[in-house]
Design a protein around this motif. Structure first.
Motif, PDB file in Angstrom:
ATOM      1  N   GLU A 156       0.845  -1.199   0.026  1.00  0.00           N
ATOM      2  CA  GLU A 156       0.206   0.136  -0.227  1.00  0.00           C
ATOM      3  C   GLU A 156       0.705   1.129   0.077  1.00  0.00           C
ATOM      4  O   GLU A 156       0.684   2.465  -0.893  1.00  0.00           O
ATOM      5  CB  GLU A 156      -0.954   0.038   1.200  1.00  0.00           C
ATOM      6  CG  GLU A 156      -2.004  -1.009   1.077  1.00  0.00           C
ATOM      7  CD  GLU A 156      -1.857  -2.160   1.673  1.00  0.00           C
ATOM      8  OE1 GLU A 156      -0.742  -2.151   2.675  1.00  0.00           O
ATOM      9  OE2 GLU A 156      -2.411  -3.280   1.484  1.00  0.00           O
ATOM     10  N   ARG A 157       1.648   1.254   0.937  1.00  0.00           N
ATOM     11  CA  ARG A 157       2.856   2.578   0.993  1.00  0.00           C
ATOM     12  C   ARG A 157       3.566   2.649  -0.239  1.00  0.00           C
ATOM     13  O   ARG A 157       3.838   3.800  -0.904  1.00  0.00           O
ATOM     14  CB  ARG A 157       3.701   2.215   2.052  1.00  0.00           C
ATOM     15  CG  ARG A 157       4.630   3.299   2.292  1.00  0.00           C
ATOM     16  CD  ARG A 157       5.326   3.291   3.433  1.00  0.00           C
ATOM     17  NE  ARG A 157       6.439   4.394   3.617  1.00  0.00           N
ATOM     18  CZ  ARG A 157       6.286   5.624   4.117  1.00  0.00           C
ATOM     19  NH1 ARG A 157       4.949   5.951   4.249  1.00  0.00           N
ATOM     20  NH2 ARG A 157       7.244   6.426   4.184  1.00  0.00           N
ATOM     21  N   ASN A 195       2.614   1.718  -3.481  1.00  0.00           N
ATOM     22  CA  ASN A 195       1.534   2.268  -4.348  1.00  0.00           C
ATOM     23  C   ASN A 195       1.352   3.720  -4.155  1.00  0.00           C
ATOM     24  O   ASN A 195       1.261   4.233  -5.037  1.00  0.00           O
ATOM     25  CB  ASN A 195       0.422   1.594  -4.244  1.00  0.00           C
ATOM     26  CG  ASN A 195       0.423   0.154  -4.911  1.00  0.00           C
ATOM     27  OD1 ASN A 195       1.226  -0.327  -5.630  1.00  0.00           O
ATOM     28  ND2 ASN A 195      -0.426  -0.829  -4.499  1.00  0.00           N
ATOM     29  N   ALA A 196       1.085   4.318  -2.848  1.00  0.00           N
ATOM     30  CA  ALA A 196       0.983   5.502  -2.597  1.00  0.00           C
ATOM     31  C   ALA A 196       2.266   6.448  -2.938  1.00  0.00           C
ATOM     32  O   ALA A 196       1.920   7.392  -3.624  1.00  0.00           O
ATOM     33  CB  ALA A 196       0.645   5.679  -1.290  1.00  0.00           C
ATOM     34  N   LEU A 206       2.710   9.461  -6.149  1.00  0.00           N
ATOM     35  CA  LEU A 206       3.179  10.613  -5.663  1.00  0.00           C
ATOM     36  C   LEU A 206       4.463  10.854  -6.656  1.00  0.00           C
ATOM     37  O   LEU A 206       4.671  12.160  -7.110  1.00  0.00           O
ATOM     38  CB  LEU A 206       3.650  10.772  -4.334  1.00  0.00           C
ATOM     39  CG  LEU A 206       4.212  12.199  -3.818  1.00  0.00           C
ATOM     40  CD1 LEU A 206       3.271  13.173  -3.870  1.00  0.00           C
ATOM     41  CD2 LEU A 206       4.604  12.038  -2.257  1.00  0.00           C
ATOM     42  N   GLU A 214      -1.757  16.833  -4.599  1.00  0.00           N
ATOM     43  CA  GLU A 214      -2.068  15.495  -4.599  1.00  0.00           C
ATOM     44  C   GLU A 214      -2.989  15.202  -3.352  1.00  0.00           C
ATOM     45  O   GLU A 214      -3.737  14.356  -3.460  1.00  0.00           O
ATOM     46  CB  GLU A 214      -0.745  14.652  -4.431  1.00  0.00           C
ATOM     47  CG  GLU A 214      -0.235  14.455  -5.854  1.00  0.00           C
ATOM     48  CD  GLU A 214      -0.940  14.078  -7.152  1.00  0.00           C
ATOM     49  OE1 GLU A 214      -1.596  12.955  -6.722  1.00  0.00           O
ATOM     50  OE2 GLU A 214      -1.076  14.582  -7.986  1.00  0.00           O
ATOM     51  N   THR A 248      -6.693  14.012  -3.160  1.00  0.00           N
ATOM     52  CA  THR A 248      -7.311  12.848  -2.567  1.00  0.00           C
ATOM     53  C   THR A 248      -8.139  13.137  -1.685  1.00  0.00           C
ATOM     54  O   THR A 248      -9.016  12.074  -1.282  1.00  0.00           O
ATOM     55  CB  THR A 248      -5.820  12.103  -2.005  1.00  0.00           C
ATOM     56  OG1 THR A 248      -4.965  11.872  -2.725  1.00  0.00           O
ATOM     57  CG2 THR A 248      -6.202  10.745  -1.214  1.00  0.00           C
ATOM     58  N   GLU A 252      -8.062   3.637   1.711  1.00  0.00           N
ATOM     59  CA  GLU A 252      -7.127   3.799   0.942  1.00  0.00           C
ATOM     60  C   GLU A 252      -6.782   5.426   0.836  1.00  0.00           C
ATOM     61  O   GLU A 252      -5.379   5.786   0.759  1.00  0.00           O
ATOM     62  CB  GLU A 252      -7.311   3.457  -0.602  1.00  0.00           C
ATOM     63  CG  GLU A 252      -6.178   3.385  -1.646  1.00  0.00           C
ATOM     64  CD  GLU A 252      -6.527   3.257  -2.876  1.00  0.00           C
ATOM     65  OE1 GLU A 252      -5.804   3.827  -3.740  1.00  0.00           O
ATOM     66  OE2 GLU A 252      -7.541   2.761  -3.291  1.00  0.00           O
ATOM     67  N   CYS A 253      -7.758   6.257   0.564  1.00  0.00           N
ATOM     68  CA  CYS A 253      -7.572   7.860   0.614  1.00  0.00           C
ATOM     69  C   CYS A 253      -6.795   8.393   1.733  1.00  0.00           C
ATOM     70  O   CYS A 253      -5.723   9.252   2.047  1.00  0.00           O
ATOM     71  CB  CYS A 253      -9.016   8.358   0.258  1.00  0.00           C
ATOM     72  SG  CYS A 253      -9.359   8.374  -1.444  1.00  0.00           S
ATOM     73  N   ARG A 299      -3.055   7.125   1.943  1.00  0.00           N
ATOM     74  CA  ARG A 299      -2.366   7.762   0.910  1.00  0.00           C
ATOM     75  C   ARG A 299      -2.351   9.618   1.378  1.00  0.00           C
ATOM     76  O   ARG A 299      -1.142   9.798   1.514  1.00  0.00           O
ATOM     77  CB  ARG A 299      -3.137   7.991  -0.492  1.00  0.00           C
ATOM     78  CG  ARG A 299      -2.906   6.795  -1.264  1.00  0.00           C
ATOM     79  CD  ARG A 299      -3.533   6.759  -2.597  1.00  0.00           C
ATOM     80  NE  ARG A 299      -3.731   8.069  -3.221  1.00  0.00           N
ATOM     81  CZ  ARG A 299      -4.606   8.150  -4.024  1.00  0.00           C
ATOM     82  NH1 ARG A 299      -5.639   7.115  -4.499  1.00  0.00           N
ATOM     83  NH2 ARG A 299      -4.922   9.429  -4.756  1.00  0.00           N
ATOM     84  N   VAL A 326       0.662   9.375   4.131  1.00  0.00           N
ATOM     85  CA  VAL A 326       1.905   9.130   3.446  1.00  0.00           C
ATOM     86  C   VAL A 326       2.367  10.665   2.870  1.00  0.00           C
ATOM     87  O   VAL A 326       3.424  10.831   3.229  1.00  0.00           O
ATOM     88  CB  VAL A 326       1.760   8.022   2.578  1.00  0.00           C
ATOM     89  CG1 VAL A 326       2.969   8.055   1.408  1.00  0.00           C
ATOM     90  CG2 VAL A 326       1.457   6.400   2.965  1.00  0.00           C
ATOM     91  N   TYR A 327       1.276  11.168   2.168  1.00  0.00           N
ATOM     92  CA  TYR A 327       1.924  12.307   1.427  1.00  0.00           C
ATOM     93  C   TYR A 327       2.246  13.384   2.411  1.00  0.00           C
ATOM     94  O   TYR A 327       3.198  14.040   2.046  1.00  0.00           O
ATOM     95  CB  TYR A 327       0.920  12.827   0.530  1.00  0.00           C
ATOM     96  CG  TYR A 327       0.305  12.028  -0.777  1.00  0.00           C
ATOM     97  CD1 TYR A 327       1.121  10.934  -1.095  1.00  0.00           C
ATOM     98  CD2 TYR A 327      -0.820  12.217  -1.479  1.00  0.00           C
ATOM     99  CE1 TYR A 327       1.019   9.849  -2.272  1.00  0.00           C
ATOM    100  CE2 TYR A 327      -1.188  11.395  -2.426  1.00  0.00           C
ATOM    101  CZ  TYR A 327      -0.284  10.347  -2.994  1.00  0.00           C
ATOM    102  OH  TYR A 327      -0.662   9.482  -3.806  1.00  0.00           O
TER     103      TYR A 327
END
Length: 148
Positions: free
Chosen positions: A21-22, A24-25, A29, A56, A60, A77-78, A81, A84-85
Protein backbone atom coordinates in the motif's frame (compact mmCIF):
# COMPACT_ATOMS: atom_id res chain seq x y z
CA UNK A 1 18.56 15.32 -2.24
CA UNK A 2 15.54 16.52 -4.17
CA UNK A 3 12.00 15.66 -3.19
CA UNK A 4 11.86 13.19 -6.10
CA UNK A 5 14.96 11.40 -4.74
CA UNK A 6 13.52 11.28 -1.22
CA UNK A 7 10.19 9.84 -2.44
CA UNK A 8 12.01 7.32 -4.64
CA UNK A 9 14.20 6.20 -1.70
CA UNK A 10 11.12 5.78 0.51
CA UNK A 11 9.41 3.79 -2.24
CA UNK A 12 12.41 1.45 -2.47
CA UNK A 13 12.29 0.98 1.32
CA UNK A 14 8.58 0.16 1.12
CA UNK A 15 9.21 -2.36 -1.68
CA UNK A 16 11.98 -4.06 0.32
CA UNK A 17 9.73 -4.16 3.39
CA UNK A 18 6.89 -5.66 1.35
CA UNK A 19 4.54 -2.76 2.18
CA UNK A 20 2.46 -2.78 -0.98
CA UNK A 21 0.00 0.00 0.00
CA UNK A 22 2.79 2.43 0.93
CA UNK A 23 4.71 1.56 -2.23
CA UNK A 24 1.60 2.25 -4.35
CA UNK A 25 0.96 5.60 -2.64
CA UNK A 26 4.59 6.65 -3.06
CA UNK A 27 4.55 5.49 -6.68
CA UNK A 28 1.58 7.76 -7.40
CA UNK A 29 3.30 10.70 -5.69
CA UNK A 30 6.55 10.05 -7.54
CA UNK A 31 4.64 9.95 -10.81
CA UNK A 32 3.03 13.34 -10.09
CA UNK A 33 6.42 14.86 -9.22
CA UNK A 34 8.06 13.42 -12.35
CA UNK A 35 5.22 14.69 -14.56
CA UNK A 36 5.63 18.19 -13.09
CA UNK A 37 9.37 18.00 -13.74
CA UNK A 38 8.73 16.98 -17.35
CA UNK A 39 6.18 19.77 -17.81
CA UNK A 40 8.61 22.34 -16.41
CA UNK A 41 11.51 20.91 -18.45
CA UNK A 42 13.86 21.32 -15.49
CA UNK A 43 14.18 20.13 -11.90
CA UNK A 44 11.57 21.32 -9.42
CA UNK A 45 12.52 23.64 -6.60
CA UNK A 46 11.66 22.57 -3.06
CA UNK A 47 8.67 24.98 -3.03
CA UNK A 48 7.37 23.71 -6.38
CA UNK A 49 7.65 20.11 -5.19
CA UNK A 50 5.74 21.03 -2.00
CA UNK A 51 3.00 22.58 -4.14
CA UNK A 52 2.71 19.33 -6.16
CA UNK A 53 2.51 17.21 -2.99
CA UNK A 54 -0.14 19.53 -1.50
CA UNK A 55 -2.09 19.32 -4.76
CA UNK A 56 -2.02 15.51 -4.52
CA UNK A 57 -3.21 15.71 -0.91
CA UNK A 58 -6.03 18.05 -1.92
CA UNK A 59 -7.13 15.81 -4.80
CA UNK A 60 -7.08 12.74 -2.57
CA UNK A 61 -9.09 14.64 0.08
CA UNK A 62 -11.66 15.57 -2.58
CA UNK A 63 -11.93 11.91 -3.60
CA UNK A 64 -12.39 11.01 0.06
CA UNK A 65 -15.09 13.66 0.51
CA UNK A 66 -17.08 12.49 -2.52
CA UNK A 67 -16.83 8.76 -1.83
CA UNK A 68 -20.04 7.14 -0.54
CA UNK A 69 -19.84 5.90 3.06
CA UNK A 70 -20.38 2.26 2.08
CA UNK A 71 -17.17 2.26 -0.03
CA UNK A 72 -14.92 1.68 2.98
CA UNK A 73 -11.99 0.28 0.95
CA UNK A 74 -11.70 3.54 -1.03
CA UNK A 75 -12.06 5.63 2.13
CA UNK A 76 -9.30 3.69 3.89
CA UNK A 77 -7.02 3.91 0.86
CA UNK A 78 -7.51 7.69 0.60
CA UNK A 79 -6.84 8.22 4.31
CA UNK A 80 -3.68 6.11 4.05
CA UNK A 81 -2.44 7.99 0.97
CA UNK A 82 -3.03 11.37 2.65
CA UNK A 83 -1.06 10.21 5.70
CA UNK A 84 1.84 9.10 3.48
CA UNK A 85 1.82 12.30 1.40
CA UNK A 86 1.81 14.51 4.51
CA UNK A 87 5.23 13.07 5.42
CA UNK A 88 6.69 14.97 2.46
CA UNK A 89 5.39 18.51 3.05
CA UNK A 90 6.26 20.97 5.79
CA UNK A 91 3.62 21.43 8.46
CA UNK A 92 1.13 24.20 7.79
CA UNK A 93 0.99 27.25 10.06
CA UNK A 94 -1.51 27.14 12.92
CA UNK A 95 -4.22 29.82 13.28
CA UNK A 96 -2.38 31.72 16.04
CA UNK A 97 0.80 31.92 13.93
CA UNK A 98 -1.21 33.20 10.96
CA UNK A 99 -2.88 35.82 13.18
CA UNK A 100 0.56 37.01 14.30
CA UNK A 101 1.62 37.46 10.65
CA UNK A 102 -1.67 39.29 9.91
CA UNK A 103 -1.08 41.67 12.85
CA UNK A 104 2.51 42.20 11.74
CA UNK A 105 1.28 43.02 8.22
CA UNK A 106 -1.36 45.43 9.54
CA UNK A 107 1.30 47.22 11.60
CA UNK A 108 3.59 47.31 8.57
CA UNK A 109 0.83 48.92 6.50
CA UNK A 110 -0.16 51.27 9.37
CA UNK A 111 -3.75 49.97 9.51
CA UNK A 112 -5.24 49.98 13.03
CA UNK A 113 -8.84 49.03 12.24
CA UNK A 114 -8.98 47.10 8.94
CA UNK A 115 -12.12 47.38 6.84
CA UNK A 116 -13.34 45.38 3.86
CA UNK A 117 -11.99 48.14 1.59
CA UNK A 118 -8.45 47.46 2.89
CA UNK A 119 -8.65 43.72 2.21
CA UNK A 120 -7.01 43.79 -1.24
CA UNK A 121 -4.11 45.91 -0.04
CA UNK A 122 -3.60 43.71 3.03
CA UNK A 123 -3.80 40.42 1.09
CA UNK A 124 -1.31 41.71 -1.50
CA UNK A 125 1.33 42.11 1.22
CA UNK A 126 0.20 39.21 3.43
CA UNK A 127 -0.04 36.28 0.99
CA UNK A 128 3.62 36.28 -0.16
CA UNK A 129 4.60 35.96 3.53
CA UNK A 130 2.48 32.86 4.13
CA UNK A 131 2.45 31.30 0.64
CA UNK A 132 3.08 27.57 0.90
CA UNK A 133 3.07 27.74 4.70
CA UNK A 134 -0.60 28.40 5.40
CA UNK A 135 -3.98 27.48 3.93
CA UNK A 136 -5.29 30.43 1.90
CA UNK A 137 -8.89 29.81 3.05
CA UNK A 138 -7.84 29.97 6.69
CA UNK A 139 -5.84 33.16 6.11
CA UNK A 140 -8.88 34.72 4.43
CA UNK A 141 -11.21 33.67 7.27
CA UNK A 142 -8.89 35.00 9.97
CA UNK A 143 -8.39 38.30 8.17
CA UNK A 144 -12.14 38.69 7.54
CA UNK A 145 -12.75 38.14 11.27
CA UNK A 146 -10.63 41.19 12.06
CA UNK A 147 -12.65 43.65 9.94
CA UNK A 148 -14.42 46.46 11.71
Amino acid sequence: MTKVDVVRAEMVKAMKAGDKERKNALSMLLSALKNATIDKRSDLTEEEADVIVRKEIKQTQETLDTTPAERTEIIEECKFRIAVYEEFVPKMMEADAIEAVIKETLAELGIDAPTVKDKGKIMKVLMPKVKGKADGKLVNQLLSGMFV
